[in-house]
Write a protein that holds these residues in place. Structure first.
Motif, mmCIF file in Angstrom:
data_model
loop_
_atom_site.group_PDB
_atom_site.id
_atom_site.type_symbol
_atom_site.label_atom_id
_atom_site.label_comp_id
_atom_site.label_asym_id
_atom_site.label_seq_id
_atom_site.Cartn_x
_atom_site.Cartn_y
_atom_site.Cartn_z
ATOM 1 N N ALA A 175 -41.755 18.933 15.040
ATOM 2 C CA ALA A 175 -40.402 18.604 15.501
ATOM 3 C C ALA A 175 -40.288 17.106 15.764
ATOM 4 O O ALA A 175 -39.300 16.461 15.377
ATOM 5 C CB ALA A 175 -40.070 19.402 16.761
ATOM 6 N N ALA A 176 -41.283 16.546 16.417
ATOM 7 C CA ALA A 176 -41.250 15.122 16.749
ATOM 8 C C ALA A 176 -41.288 14.254 15.493
ATOM 9 O O ALA A 176 -40.571 13.248 15.390
ATOM 10 C CB ALA A 176 -42.439 14.785 17.656
ATOM 11 N N HIS A 177 -42.119 14.634 14.536
ATOM 12 C CA HIS A 177 -42.266 13.849 13.313
ATOM 13 C C HIS A 177 -40.957 13.845 12.515
ATOM 14 O O HIS A 177 -40.514 12.794 12.026
ATOM 15 C CB HIS A 177 -43.397 14.418 12.459
ATOM 16 C CG HIS A 177 -43.624 13.674 11.179
ATOM 17 N ND1 HIS A 177 -44.117 12.386 11.146
ATOM 18 C CD2 HIS A 177 -43.425 14.034 9.884
ATOM 19 C CE1 HIS A 177 -44.210 11.978 9.894
ATOM 20 N NE2 HIS A 177 -43.791 12.958 9.108
ATOM 21 N N GLU A 178 -40.343 15.023 12.389
ATOM 22 C CA GLU A 178 -39.098 15.096 11.616
ATOM 23 C C GLU A 178 -37.978 14.307 12.305
ATOM 24 O O GLU A 178 -37.195 13.618 11.640
ATOM 25 C CB GLU A 178 -38.689 16.558 11.432
ATOM 26 C CG GLU A 178 -39.661 17.381 10.607
ATOM 27 C CD GLU A 178 -39.882 16.796 9.223
ATOM 28 O OE1 GLU A 178 -38.890 16.395 8.578
ATOM 29 O OE2 GLU A 178 -41.045 16.715 8.791
ATOM 30 N N TYR A 179 -37.911 14.388 13.623
ATOM 31 C CA TYR A 179 -36.876 13.655 14.356
ATOM 32 C C TYR A 179 -37.103 12.140 14.243
ATOM 33 O O TYR A 179 -36.151 11.356 14.124
ATOM 34 C CB TYR A 179 -36.885 14.097 15.817
ATOM 35 C CG TYR A 179 -35.775 13.520 16.663
ATOM 36 C CD1 TYR A 179 -34.440 13.645 16.283
ATOM 37 C CD2 TYR A 179 -36.063 12.861 17.852
ATOM 38 C CE1 TYR A 179 -33.416 13.123 17.069
ATOM 39 C CE2 TYR A 179 -35.049 12.341 18.646
ATOM 40 C CZ TYR A 179 -33.732 12.470 18.249
ATOM 41 O OH TYR A 179 -32.726 11.955 19.021
ATOM 42 N N HIS A 180 -38.361 11.739 14.243
ATOM 43 C CA HIS A 180 -38.696 10.309 14.182
ATOM 44 C C HIS A 180 -38.304 9.705 12.832
ATOM 45 O O HIS A 180 -38.077 8.481 12.742
ATOM 46 C CB HIS A 180 -40.205 10.139 14.419
ATOM 47 C CG HIS A 180 -40.622 8.709 14.584
ATOM 48 N ND1 HIS A 180 -40.291 7.949 15.688
ATOM 49 C CD2 HIS A 180 -41.357 7.887 13.772
ATOM 50 C CE1 HIS A 180 -40.791 6.735 15.562
ATOM 51 N NE2 HIS A 180 -41.437 6.666 14.409
ATOM 52 N N LYS A 181 -38.206 10.509 11.805
ATOM 53 C CA LYS A 181 -37.851 10.004 10.472
ATOM 54 C C LYS A 181 -36.465 9.366 10.441
ATOM 55 O O LYS A 181 -36.143 8.610 9.511
ATOM 56 C CB LYS A 181 -37.900 11.140 9.446
ATOM 57 C CG LYS A 181 -39.292 11.562 9.030
ATOM 58 C CD LYS A 181 -39.216 12.667 7.978
ATOM 59 C CE LYS A 181 -40.592 13.112 7.532
ATOM 60 N NZ LYS A 181 -40.521 14.213 6.531
ATOM 61 N N ARG A 182 -35.630 9.656 11.448
ATOM 62 C CA ARG A 182 -34.278 9.112 11.458
ATOM 63 C C ARG A 182 -34.291 7.587 11.461
ATOM 64 O O ARG A 182 -33.325 6.953 11.008
ATOM 65 C CB ARG A 182 -33.506 9.642 12.672
ATOM 66 C CG ARG A 182 -33.928 9.063 14.018
ATOM 67 C CD ARG A 182 -33.319 9.849 15.180
ATOM 68 N NE ARG A 182 -33.567 9.215 16.467
ATOM 69 C CZ ARG A 182 -34.712 9.278 17.119
ATOM 70 N NH1 ARG A 182 -35.741 9.959 16.611
ATOM 71 N NH2 ARG A 182 -34.847 8.674 18.292
ATOM 72 N N HIS A 183 -35.379 6.983 11.960
ATOM 73 C CA HIS A 183 -35.460 5.520 11.990
ATOM 74 C C HIS A 183 -35.652 4.935 10.587
ATOM 75 O O HIS A 183 -35.320 3.772 10.349
ATOM 76 C CB HIS A 183 -36.617 5.082 12.887
ATOM 77 C CG HIS A 183 -36.465 5.506 14.317
ATOM 78 N ND1 HIS A 183 -35.423 5.067 15.117
ATOM 79 C CD2 HIS A 183 -37.213 6.330 15.089
ATOM 80 C CE1 HIS A 183 -35.537 5.611 16.321
ATOM 81 N NE2 HIS A 183 -36.620 6.380 16.336
ATOM 82 N N PHE A 184 -36.186 5.727 9.665
ATOM 83 C CA PHE A 184 -36.465 5.260 8.302
ATOM 84 C C PHE A 184 -35.329 5.587 7.331
ATOM 85 O O PHE A 184 -35.186 4.953 6.282
ATOM 86 C CB PHE A 184 -37.775 5.893 7.817
ATOM 87 C CG PHE A 184 -38.200 5.489 6.432
ATOM 88 C CD1 PHE A 184 -38.361 4.155 6.082
ATOM 89 C CD2 PHE A 184 -38.441 6.462 5.460
ATOM 90 C CE1 PHE A 184 -38.761 3.784 4.804
ATOM 91 C CE2 PHE A 184 -38.839 6.108 4.176
ATOM 92 C CZ PHE A 184 -38.998 4.759 3.850
ATOM 93 N N LEU A 185 -34.488 6.553 7.695
ATOM 94 C CA LEU A 185 -33.460 7.032 6.769
ATOM 95 C C LEU A 185 -32.469 5.944 6.341
ATOM 96 O O LEU A 185 -32.103 5.877 5.160
ATOM 97 C CB LEU A 185 -32.720 8.216 7.390
ATOM 98 C CG LEU A 185 -33.558 9.488 7.604
ATOM 99 C CD1 LEU A 185 -32.697 10.588 8.221
ATOM 100 C CD2 LEU A 185 -34.172 9.966 6.300
#
Length: 463
Positions: A56-66
């Motif tokens: 969950a944390a990893h997928e949410y953190h991807k928002r910074h790269f999108l």
């Protein structure tokens, strides 16, 4: 009531259930004893629920790269912490079903209760006295927590953390081994204000000084890390004051991940008269798991060892064969050591640790993943690989890394050690372009140069 059996298996976790599978191949004259709760530590409160949290944390953190990929409105994403914890509990139930069914199938051969030794051949469980020819002790371990901290409502171990209905607003993590590092980073990425403490100066079971340096650099950029001092916890209205030295931090809850203690300590093992350490752990042969020349075998982290799930399963098999097999007690070869911490970047160690090396006889090669092209494309260009090889035989002996996808790289490299491969042979393996594995090839090229007399173009074998 006296019950006589050929084999008594104490503990129904990973080591105990694996021992059960092995013992049942040779005899049905056995009992399994366990007080509950059912399901392995891995499934209930260990590596499985923590990986669900990390996902969950990893997928949410991807928002910074999108946005870099041209994907807009990522800032509108938010976390529903109740749903995060609900999914973890649902998965935990699913992971526990297999062990629970294994126990249910035993029927009268399963005894619910806590076992206590009355002699080397006798075990008491409530009103039942079990006379066993062989005993496999696989009682596992539990998180260590001081009596003072245990009395505080809101101070938890991983045994309680995954039962939370929602994530706290702030949390102190005490102990930065693998579990502490994983959970601290995951919670920080999920919006929890995290401050982490480690009494030692080194983090996460990392032994290579270069990997240690970069681990501290990466993780301290995401949450506060305080290390090298003892930690004090005091209650305050609505939470806790936690700190080391003069620095104090106010948090809602405290998670202690500072080590585990064998459950053997509560089994009155001293009455057996068999050899024990000063801390009360039985002294046993690490290759046979036998205590002295007795019929008792110690498997899994009941022996107070650093224990991964696959190691615990291996020890369950060894104990099962040696307790019930037709060939008596035998020594068994162990797998190449392998350890993975599922942070981002991941930490992995395989083969010999840095502190086990004879540096005068070892060549070390490295590669910086900050310059790895596929990692750059994926927004994961960070980390370092360090590989070790014997200077005489040129064989790979071990390594440590802090890189994305380390869980796969470490397995691949441990397999090369298992097969006794030299650095020259490994570089001839098919490295596809563009893949993350090319970063390993860079480290192997550097290692070859350190070994002397070898350049990348010289690795092609003669036909």
């Amino acid at each position: 009531m006296i019950r006589r059996v050929k084999v008594a298996i104490i503990g129904a976790g990973t080591a105990g259930l694996t021992a059960l599978k092995t013992v049942s191949r040779f005899t049905d004259d056995f009992v399994v004893i366990d007080p509950g709760p059912d399901g392995t530590t891995s499934a209930r409160s260990g590596c499985m629920p923590s990986k669900a949290l990390i996902t969950a944390a990893h997928e949410y953190h991807k928002r910074h790269f999108l946005p870099e990929l041209g994907i807009s409105h990522a800032h509108n994403l938010h976390i529903e912490s109740r749903e995060v914890m609900k999914r973890i509990r649902q998965l935990r139930e699913r992971f526990s079903q297999g062990p629970v069914r294994a126990i249910e199938k035993l029927e009268e051969r399963f005894i619910r209760g806590r076992a206590c030794f009355e002699s080397a051949e006798q075990i008491r469980v409530g009103d039942i006295l079990i006379q066993a020819e062989k005993v496999i002790v696989a009682v596992g371990s539990s998180p260590e927590l001081s009596a003072e901290w245990a009395s505080f409502s809101g101070v938890m171990t991983t045994d309680q953390f995954f039962d939370l209905e929602k994530l706290p607003a702030s949390l102190a993590v005490i102990g930065l081994g693998s579990a502490g590092l994983e959970i601290a980073q995951a919670l920080s990425r999920l919006g929890v204000q995290v401050v982490a403490f480690e009494q030692e100066d080194w983090l996460g079971g990392i032994y290579d000084p270069d990997i240690q340096y970069w681990a501290r650099e990466y993780f301290s950029s995401e949450y506060m890390i305080c290390s090298g001092q003892s930690v004090r916890v005091d209650t305050e209205a609505g939470g806790f004051s936690v700190g080391s030295g003069k620095e104090r931090y106010r948090v809602e809850k405290v998670l202690v991940t500072g080590g585990r203690r064998t459950a053997l300590s509560a089994m009155n093992f001293a009455v057996t008269g068999l050899p024990m350490t000063a801390s009360g752990v039985p002294i046993f042969d690490p290759e046979t798991l036998q205590v002295g020349d007795s019929g008792i075998f110690i498997a899994g982290d009941a022996g107070q060892k650093e224990m991964k799930m696959h190691h615990a399963a291996d020890e369950g098999r060894i104990a099962g064969f040696n307790a019930a097999g037709p060939d008596g007690v035998k020594r068994y070869q162990r797998r190449v050591p392998l350890s993975i911490t599922f942070t981002d970047p991941q930490i992995a160690r395989f083969g010999l640790r840095y502190d086990q090396l004879n540096l005068s006889e070892t060549a070390i090669g490295s590669a910086d993943f900050g310059f790895q092209n596929r990692a750059l494309i994926m927004g994961e260009h960070r980390g370092l690989v360090r590989l070790y090889a014997d200077r005489v035989s040129r064989k790979l002996t071990g390594g440590e890394m802090l890189v994305p996808r380390a869980e796969h790289f470490a397995f691949e490299l441990a397999t090369c050690i298992h097969n006794g491969m030299t650095v020259d042979e490994m570089v001839w393996l098919p490295f596809y372009h563009p893949t993350m594995e090319e970063g390993l090839r860079s480290a192997l090229y550097n290692l070859g140069e350190e070994l002397g007399g070898v350049l990348p173009e010289h690795f092609l074998p003669e036909i």
